[in-house]
Design a protein around this motif. Structure first.
Motif, PDB file in Angstrom:
ATOM      1  N   LEU A  35      57.548  43.112  72.154  1.00  0.00           N
ATOM      2  CA  LEU A  35      57.075  44.225  72.984  1.00  0.00           C
ATOM      3  C   LEU A  35      57.896  45.491  72.722  1.00  0.00           C
ATOM      4  N   ALA A  36      59.232  45.325  72.621  1.00  0.00           N
ATOM      5  CA  ALA A  36      60.104  46.476  72.368  1.00  0.00           C
ATOM      6  C   ALA A  36      59.823  47.085  70.997  1.00  0.00           C
ATOM      7  N   GLN A  37      59.602  46.234  69.986  1.00  0.00           N
ATOM      8  CA  GLN A  37      59.297  46.736  68.650  1.00  0.00           C
ATOM      9  C   GLN A  37      57.979  47.501  68.640  1.00  0.00           C
ATOM     10  N   ASN A  38      56.985  46.994  69.359  1.00  0.00           N
ATOM     11  CA  ASN A  38      55.690  47.685  69.422  1.00  0.00           C
ATOM     12  C   ASN A  38      55.824  49.051  70.092  1.00  0.00           C
ATOM     13  N   ILE A  39      56.617  49.106  71.168  1.00  0.00           N
ATOM     14  CA  ILE A  39      56.813  50.378  71.873  1.00  0.00           C
ATOM     15  C   ILE A  39      57.524  51.387  70.967  1.00  0.00           C
ATOM     16  N   MET A  40      58.576  50.940  70.273  1.00  0.00           N
ATOM     17  CA  MET A  40      59.316  51.849  69.392  1.00  0.00           C
ATOM     18  C   MET A  40      58.471  52.299  68.207  1.00  0.00           C
ATOM     19  N   THR A  41      57.615  51.400  67.706  1.00  0.00           N
ATOM     20  CA  THR A  41      56.724  51.769  66.603  1.00  0.00           C
ATOM     21  C   THR A  41      55.715  52.812  67.048  1.00  0.00           C
ATOM     22  N   LYS A  42      55.152  52.641  68.260  1.00  0.00           N
ATOM     23  CA  LYS A  42      54.184  53.610  68.784  1.00  0.00           C
ATOM     24  C   LYS A  42      54.830  54.966  69.032  1.00  0.00           C
ATOM     25  N   ARG A  43      56.134  54.985  69.314  1.00  0.00           N
ATOM     26  CA  ARG A  43      56.841  56.253  69.534  1.00  0.00           C
ATOM     27  C   ARG A  43      57.354  56.856  68.231  1.00  0.00           C
ATOM     28  N   ASN A  44      56.935  56.257  67.097  1.00  0.00           N
ATOM     29  CA  ASN A  44      57.252  56.785  65.765  1.00  0.00           C
ATOM     30  C   ASN A  44      58.750  56.834  65.469  1.00  0.00           C
ATOM     31  N   LEU A  45      59.484  55.843  65.982  1.00  0.00           N
ATOM     32  CA  LEU A  45      60.891  55.736  65.608  1.00  0.00           C
ATOM     33  C   LEU A  45      60.990  55.247  64.170  1.00  0.00           C
ATOM     34  N   GLU A  46      62.091  55.624  63.514  1.00  0.00           N
ATOM     35  CA  GLU A  46      62.305  55.182  62.144  1.00  0.00           C
ATOM     36  C   GLU A  46      62.352  53.652  62.089  1.00  0.00           C
ATOM     37  N   PRO A  47      61.736  53.040  61.055  1.00  0.00           N
ATOM     38  CA  PRO A  47      61.753  51.573  60.939  1.00  0.00           C
ATOM     39  C   PRO A  47      63.158  50.986  60.967  1.00  0.00           C
ATOM     40  N   THR A  48      64.118  51.700  60.345  1.00  0.00           N
ATOM     41  CA  THR A  48      65.506  51.203  60.332  1.00  0.00           C
ATOM     42  C   THR A  48      66.059  51.090  61.740  1.00  0.00           C
ATOM     43  N   LEU A  74      66.802  60.092  66.070  1.00  0.00           N
ATOM     44  CA  LEU A  74      66.170  60.564  67.302  1.00  0.00           C
ATOM     45  C   LEU A  74      65.806  62.045  67.222  1.00  0.00           C
ATOM     46  N   PHE A  75      66.739  62.883  66.755  1.00  0.00           N
ATOM     47  CA  PHE A  75      66.518  64.328  66.754  1.00  0.00           C
ATOM     48  C   PHE A  75      65.901  64.846  65.457  1.00  0.00           C
ATOM     49  N   LYS A  76      65.902  64.018  64.412  1.00  0.00           N
ATOM     50  CA  LYS A  76      65.194  64.294  63.166  1.00  0.00           C
ATOM     51  C   LYS A  76      65.507  65.655  62.544  1.00  0.00           C
ATOM     52  N   PRO A  77      66.773  65.958  62.251  1.00  0.00           N
ATOM     53  CA  PRO A  77      67.045  67.174  61.470  1.00  0.00           C
ATOM     54  C   PRO A  77      66.502  67.062  60.054  1.00  0.00           C
ATOM     55  N   PHE A  78      66.255  65.854  59.606  1.00  0.00           N
ATOM     56  CA  PHE A  78      65.584  65.594  58.334  1.00  0.00           C
ATOM     57  C   PHE A  78      64.972  64.210  58.394  1.00  0.00           C
TER      58      PHE A  78
END
Length: 269
Positions: A46-59, A121-125
């Motif tokens: 469930l946590a992985q699905n939520i993080m994937t939907k929020r477009n967090l980096e796979p790493t 999280l902040f994605k400077p790159f």
């Protein structure tokens, strides 16, 4: 030697009574263990699905999921042995002391981990961007938990610790779709500056990869002892920047040579 059947019978009865008395606690402990493992697996997915939907980096998604699952497993183990009747206070104290010792010994690694989380999280790159950091200009290959992996134009792999990277200046060349080159050329004082500027503007306007909007510009940058510095400022798309700036520099020098100017040129990016 004769066996004392009464003692054997007494010990057997005690053993059976002990098993009978302890069996509810044993059964409940293993039920807690199996149900807990199933719930942990469910929560992890469930946590992985939520993080994937929020477009967090796979790493980051994988690492946070692993942290979650191991923290929950440790808590489940403490509950399991507590249900079995084992004293857990000393165990928890030892676990806390070990965690403190590990944290102190891995201060640098924890700093890099925190830096990696901040970058993700902040994605400077992001992966695929070309950046300048720590005197390196390179393309981002991978954002790892402790380091960021880059590849330079000369095909060299560079690893920069995330702690250093997140706390220092980063120049991102890919975040915007367009990029401007500052190409400095020097002409002599006896050169017809108006004609030189017209020829250089034609070079920029006639190049197919120089954008019309924003429009290219040409300014007088400096008056030196040896000549006049002119700055050409053409814009292009990121993917065309290298070819465009090289062509504009070459064609500009050709035009200045036709005016019998001994040119000096420099490209600032």
């Amino acid at each position: 030697m004769q066996l004392d059947t009464e003692k054997i019978s007494s010990y057997t009865d005690r053993f059976i009574n002990g098993i009978v008395d302890y069996s509810p606690r044993l059964i409940s402990a293993f039920l807690i263990l199996f149900i807990g493992l199933w719930l942990i697996s469910l929560l992890n997915k469930l946590a992985q699905n939520i993080m994937t939907k929020r477009n967090l980096e796979p790493t980051l998604t994988t690492f946070l999921a692993n942290i979650l699952i191991w923290v929950l497993r440790v808590l489940l183990f403490v509950i399991f042995i507590s249900q079995l009747g084992v004293e857990t206070s000393s165990f928890v104290a030892i676990l806390g002391a070990a965690g403190l010792a590990i944290g102190l010994s891995l201060q640098g690694s924890l700093s890099n981990f925190a830096g990696g989380v901040l970058i993700i999280l902040f994605k400077p790159f992001k992966v695929g961007d070309t950046i300048e950091a720590q005197a390196e200009v390179a393309k981002v290959l991978e954002i790892q938990i402790f380091t960021t992996k880059l590849i330079t134009a000369s095909n060299q792999i560079v690893y920069i610790p995330n702690g250093i990277l997140s706390n220092n200046k980063i120049k991102n060349f890919s975040q915007n779709n367009t990029r401007r080159a500052d190409i400095i050329v020097k002409i002599n004082y006896d050169t017809d500056i108006k004609l030189a500027k017209e020829k250089l503007m034609e070079v920029m306007k006639n190049h197919p990869k120089v954008l019309r909007t924003p429009a290219p510009a040409l300014i007088v940058n400096d008056l030196t002892d040896t000549g006049i510095n002119l700055v050409l400022r053409p814009w292009s798309k990121n993917e065309n920047f290298g070819e465009m700036s090289s062509d504009v520099l070459e064609f500009s020098l050709r035009e200045l040579e036709k005016l019998e100017v001994t040119p000096f040129a420099k490209v600032n990016t």
